[in-house]
Design a protein around this motif. Structure first.
Motif, PDB file in Angstrom:
ATOM      1  N   PRO A 106      35.164  50.602  58.637  1.00 24.70           N
ATOM      2  CA  PRO A 106      35.861  50.600  57.343  1.00 24.70           C
ATOM      3  C   PRO A 106      37.081  49.687  57.327  1.00 24.70           C
ATOM      4  O   PRO A 106      38.195  50.120  57.029  1.00 24.70           O
ATOM      5  CB  PRO A 106      36.249  52.078  57.172  1.00 24.70           C
ATOM      6  CG  PRO A 106      36.447  52.568  58.568  1.00 24.70           C
ATOM      7  CD  PRO A 106      35.428  51.833  59.413  1.00 24.70           C
ATOM      8  N   THR A 107      36.854  48.410  57.615  1.00 25.84           N
ATOM      9  CA  THR A 107      37.962  47.446  57.587  1.00 25.84           C
ATOM     10  C   THR A 107      38.283  46.986  56.166  1.00 25.84           C
ATOM     11  O   THR A 107      39.335  46.388  55.932  1.00 25.84           O
ATOM     12  CB  THR A 107      37.621  46.223  58.457  1.00 25.84           C
ATOM     13  OG1 THR A 107      36.322  45.733  58.094  1.00 25.84           O
ATOM     14  CG2 THR A 107      37.603  46.596  59.928  1.00 25.84           C
ATOM     15  N   GLY A 108      37.380  47.263  55.205  1.00 23.59           N
ATOM     16  CA  GLY A 108      37.620  46.937  53.810  1.00 23.59           C
ATOM     17  C   GLY A 108      38.227  48.125  53.073  1.00 23.59           C
ATOM     18  O   GLY A 108      37.924  49.283  53.369  1.00 23.59           O
ATOM     19  N   LYS A 109      39.059  47.842  52.096  1.00 24.55           N
ATOM     20  CA  LYS A 109      39.754  48.892  51.338  1.00 24.55           C
ATOM     21  C   LYS A 109      38.848  49.476  50.260  1.00 24.55           C
ATOM     22  O   LYS A 109      38.216  48.753  49.503  1.00 24.55           O
ATOM     23  CB  LYS A 109      41.023  48.321  50.695  1.00 24.55           C
ATOM     24  CG  LYS A 109      41.835  49.353  49.912  1.00 24.55           C
ATOM     25  CD  LYS A 109      43.060  48.711  49.282  1.00 24.55           C
ATOM     26  CE  LYS A 109      43.856  49.727  48.466  1.00 24.55           C
ATOM     27  NZ  LYS A 109      45.043  49.111  47.821  1.00 24.55           N
ATOM     28  N   PHE A 110      38.803  50.810  50.186  1.00 25.80           N
ATOM     29  CA  PHE A 110      38.076  51.510  49.129  1.00 25.80           C
ATOM     30  C   PHE A 110      39.093  52.011  48.102  1.00 25.80           C
ATOM     31  O   PHE A 110      40.074  52.676  48.450  1.00 25.80           O
ATOM     32  CB  PHE A 110      37.294  52.695  49.706  1.00 25.80           C
ATOM     33  CG  PHE A 110      36.627  53.554  48.668  1.00 25.80           C
ATOM     34  CD1 PHE A 110      35.392  53.205  48.149  1.00 25.80           C
ATOM     35  CD2 PHE A 110      37.234  54.713  48.200  1.00 25.80           C
ATOM     36  CE1 PHE A 110      34.764  53.992  47.195  1.00 25.80           C
ATOM     37  CE2 PHE A 110      36.620  55.510  47.243  1.00 25.80           C
ATOM     38  CZ  PHE A 110      35.386  55.154  46.743  1.00 25.80           C
ATOM     39  N   GLU A 111      38.869  51.687  46.817  1.00 26.57           N
ATOM     40  CA  GLU A 111      39.773  52.110  45.753  1.00 26.57           C
ATOM     41  C   GLU A 111      39.095  53.177  44.901  1.00 26.57           C
ATOM     42  O   GLU A 111      38.098  52.901  44.222  1.00 26.57           O
ATOM     43  CB  GLU A 111      40.172  50.917  44.891  1.00 26.57           C
ATOM     44  CG  GLU A 111      40.933  49.835  45.651  1.00 26.57           C
ATOM     45  CD  GLU A 111      41.428  48.731  44.740  1.00 26.57           C
ATOM     46  OE1 GLU A 111      42.090  49.059  43.732  1.00 26.57           O
ATOM     47  OE2 GLU A 111      41.157  47.555  45.025  1.00 26.57           O
ATOM     48  N   GLU A 112      39.648  54.381  44.918  1.00 32.92           N
ATOM     49  CA  GLU A 112      39.027  55.494  44.207  1.00 32.92           C
ATOM     50  C   GLU A 112      39.010  55.271  42.693  1.00 32.92           C
ATOM     51  O   GLU A 112      38.096  55.735  41.998  1.00 32.92           O
ATOM     52  CB  GLU A 112      39.755  56.794  44.526  1.00 32.92           C
ATOM     53  CG  GLU A 112      39.040  58.039  44.005  1.00 32.92           C
ATOM     54  CD  GLU A 112      39.676  59.318  44.492  1.00 32.92           C
ATOM     55  OE1 GLU A 112      39.061  60.384  44.300  1.00 32.92           O
ATOM     56  OE2 GLU A 112      40.781  59.255  45.079  1.00 32.92           O
ATOM     57  N   ARG A 113      39.955  54.502  42.173  1.00 32.25           N
ATOM     58  CA  ARG A 113      39.995  54.244  40.739  1.00 32.25           C
ATOM     59  C   ARG A 113      38.769  53.484  40.259  1.00 32.25           C
ATOM     60  O   ARG A 113      38.419  53.529  39.073  1.00 32.25           O
ATOM     61  CB  ARG A 113      41.261  53.459  40.376  1.00 32.25           C
ATOM     62  CG  ARG A 113      41.258  52.032  40.896  1.00 32.25           C
ATOM     63  CD  ARG A 113      42.481  51.250  40.468  1.00 32.25           C
ATOM     64  NE  ARG A 113      42.438  49.876  40.972  1.00 32.25           N
ATOM     65  CZ  ARG A 113      41.831  48.885  40.354  1.00 32.25           C
ATOM     66  NH1 ARG A 113      41.204  49.102  39.196  1.00 32.25           N
ATOM     67  NH2 ARG A 113      41.832  47.667  40.872  1.00 32.25           N
ATOM     68  N   LEU A 114      38.102  52.786  41.166  1.00 32.20           N
ATOM     69  CA  LEU A 114      36.921  52.001  40.804  1.00 32.20           C
ATOM     70  C   LEU A 114      35.626  52.782  40.959  1.00 32.20           C
ATOM     71  O   LEU A 114      34.556  52.293  40.605  1.00 32.20           O
ATOM     72  CB  LEU A 114      36.847  50.729  41.659  1.00 32.20           C
ATOM     73  CG  LEU A 114      38.022  49.743  41.531  1.00 32.20           C
ATOM     74  CD1 LEU A 114      37.892  48.640  42.578  1.00 32.20           C
ATOM     75  CD2 LEU A 114      38.074  49.158  40.134  1.00 32.20           C
ATOM     76  N   ALA A 115      35.718  54.006  41.486  1.00 35.67           N
ATOM     77  CA  ALA A 115      34.513  54.770  41.798  1.00 35.67           C
ATOM     78  C   ALA A 115      33.740  55.193  40.555  1.00 35.67           C
ATOM     79  O   ALA A 115      32.536  55.468  40.633  1.00 35.67           O
ATOM     80  CB  ALA A 115      34.870  55.992  42.631  1.00 35.67           C
ATOM     81  N   ASP A 116      34.422  55.276  39.413  1.00 35.95           N
ATOM     82  CA  ASP A 116      33.759  55.714  38.183  1.00 35.95           C
ATOM     83  C   ASP A 116      33.129  54.567  37.409  1.00 35.95           C
ATOM     84  O   ASP A 116      32.643  54.759  36.291  1.00 35.95           O
ATOM     85  CB  ASP A 116      34.758  56.455  37.275  1.00 35.95           C
ATOM     86  CG  ASP A 116      35.209  57.776  37.887  1.00 35.95           C
ATOM     87  OD1 ASP A 116      34.418  58.366  38.637  1.00 35.95           O
ATOM     88  OD2 ASP A 116      36.358  58.185  37.625  1.00 35.95           O
ATOM     89  N   ASN A 117      33.123  53.364  37.979  1.00 33.30           N
ATOM     90  CA  ASN A 117      32.508  52.227  37.293  1.00 33.30           C
ATOM     91  C   ASN A 117      30.999  52.391  37.194  1.00 33.30           C
ATOM     92  O   ASN A 117      30.377  53.114  37.981  1.00 33.30           O
ATOM     93  CB  ASN A 117      32.813  50.926  38.049  1.00 33.30           C
ATOM     94  CG  ASN A 117      34.271  50.512  37.906  1.00 33.30           C
ATOM     95  OD1 ASN A 117      34.884  50.737  36.868  1.00 33.30           O
ATOM     96  ND2 ASN A 117      34.816  49.925  38.955  1.00 33.30           N
ATOM     97  N   ILE A 118      30.403  51.703  36.199  1.00 32.59           N
ATOM     98  CA  ILE A 118      28.945  51.711  36.072  1.00 32.59           C
ATOM     99  C   ILE A 118      28.313  51.165  37.346  1.00 32.59           C
ATOM    100  O   ILE A 118      27.295  51.655  37.815  1.00 32.59           O
ATOM    101  CB  ILE A 118      28.508  50.881  34.854  1.00 32.59           C
ATOM    102  CG1 ILE A 118      29.143  51.459  33.580  1.00 32.59           C
ATOM    103  CG2 ILE A 118      26.993  50.875  34.717  1.00 32.59           C
ATOM    104  CD1 ILE A 118      28.796  52.909  33.326  1.00 32.59           C
ATOM    105  N   ASN A 119      28.908  50.144  37.924  1.00 33.66           N
ATOM    106  CA  ASN A 119      28.459  49.587  39.196  1.00 33.66           C
ATOM    107  C   ASN A 119      29.440  50.002  40.284  1.00 33.66           C
ATOM    108  O   ASN A 119      30.458  49.349  40.492  1.00 33.66           O
ATOM    109  CB  ASN A 119      28.375  48.059  39.100  1.00 33.66           C
ATOM    110  CG  ASN A 119      27.784  47.445  40.363  1.00 33.66           C
ATOM    111  OD1 ASN A 119      27.545  48.132  41.357  1.00 33.66           O
ATOM    112  ND2 ASN A 119      27.544  46.147  40.329  1.00 33.66           N
TER     113      ASN A 119
END
Length: 331
Positions: free
Chosen positions: A177-190
């Protein structure tokens, strides 16, 4: 338009370098496919749900390498069930450092460090996220098969075995997991619009290769066991497959290997807080073509991929096309 211009620049630079190096004296490259490995597969592990695990080939040449690769992917997402529902265009630009390092004659390791630049455009606005993606490390064991001695032929125990051209490869690795995961983007269609997953994932692969005098064939099956990140978000497990055929055209100074193939991915549903999210599974089948050019120790490659059929996220996400170019230096 900006992404298309970037692709044009990369292609022009790649062709320019290839033309320049072709002026340099090179050793003879034999033309038989049996003198080359089939695809040394190196899975493209962005880790995001819409990123294909079956996309991303290593070198066709019989060489360990270190190199750089650019991957362009294009998607269209629809927020609604109607034809006039709001849509967004998404472009994924991936810049990779990748390598295949030998450990022994039968064992080698592949490594991948990507940088992601993702763009999304709406009717009246645009969005961009970029940063280091999820890196991966995979160990491979190659089991080669050799020709049997003909009946009545004298066995010479001091002679080397003659390769049959057939081999099986076993891969076991991990995505970090060297890349950042942003929870705000989790609800996107993609939901794949992320530079990373924030999870540790397992990679299990099995491949069959054949290289003959005229053609080469390879297959690869991979399963990605996705972990849960600290946000209790878990991308669905993924099964990827690929079948490719190639041939070789050789001159004294270079070797050209065009290929065609099919590939695909099957995605399980995403889970969050232990609950399965609706319309987050899917599948896609792709057709690809491309070629590789080997000159001295430099290997240049390009491939283009179009979907044949797909059903991603309840048909709300559509994959448009993929394009890849790479330059490797043989070790």
């Amino acid at each position: 338009m900006k992404d298309f211009q970037n692709i044009k620049k990369i292609v022009i630079v790649t062709l320019f370098i290839a033309f320049g190096i072709s002026k340099v004296s090179a050793h003879e490259i034999k033309g038989s496919c049996s003198n080359h490995e089939t695809f040394s597969f190196f899975c493209d592990l962005c880790g995001c749900s819409t990123s294909s695990g079956s996309f991303g080939f290593g070198t066709l040449s019989n060489a360990n390498f270190i190199g750089v690769r650019y991957i362009y992917q294009n998607f269209e997402s629809k927020n609604g069930i109607f034809d006039d529902s709001p849509k967004s265009e998404e472009t994924f630009n991936t810049y990779q450092l990748w390598a295949q390092i030998p450990i022994t004659d039968a064992f080698y390791v592949t490594a991948n460090l990507p940088y992601q630049d993702l763009n999304r455009s709406y009717t009246n606005s645009t969005e961009n996220i970029s940063g280091l993606g999820d890196s991966s490390l995979i160990g491979w064991y190659k089991l080669a098969f050799y020709k049997k001695k003909k009946e009545g032929e004298t066995v010479d125990f001091n002679s080397e075995k003659e390769p049959s051209g057939h081999s099986i490869q076993f891969g076991l690795g991990v995505k970090l997991p060297t890349g950042k995961f942003e929870e705000r983007l989790a609800d996107n269609i993609n939901p794949g619009f992320q530079v990373g997953t924030g999870s540790v994932d397992g990679v299990f692969s099995l491949g069959y290769n054949y290289g003959g005098d005229k053609i080469g064939v390879n297959t690869l099956l991979s399963y990605y066991l996705k972990g849960e990140n600290k946000n209790e978000y878990q991308f669905g497990n993924q099964f990827s497959y690929a079948v490719n055929m190639f041939t070789a055209f050789s001159t004294e100074k270079m070797n050209i290997m065009p290929f065609v193939g099919i590939s695909g991915d099957v995605y399980d549903s995403i889970k969050q807080y232990g609950e399965t999210l609706q319309d987050t599974d899917g599948n896609i089948l792709n057709a690809s073509l491309g070629s590789e050019l080997a000159i001295e120790k430099f290997i240049f490659g390009a491939s283009y991929t179009l979907p044949v059929s797909q059903n991603l996220f309840g048909d709300n996400v559509e994959s448009k096309q993929r394009f890849s170019v790479y330059v490797n230096f043989a070790l």
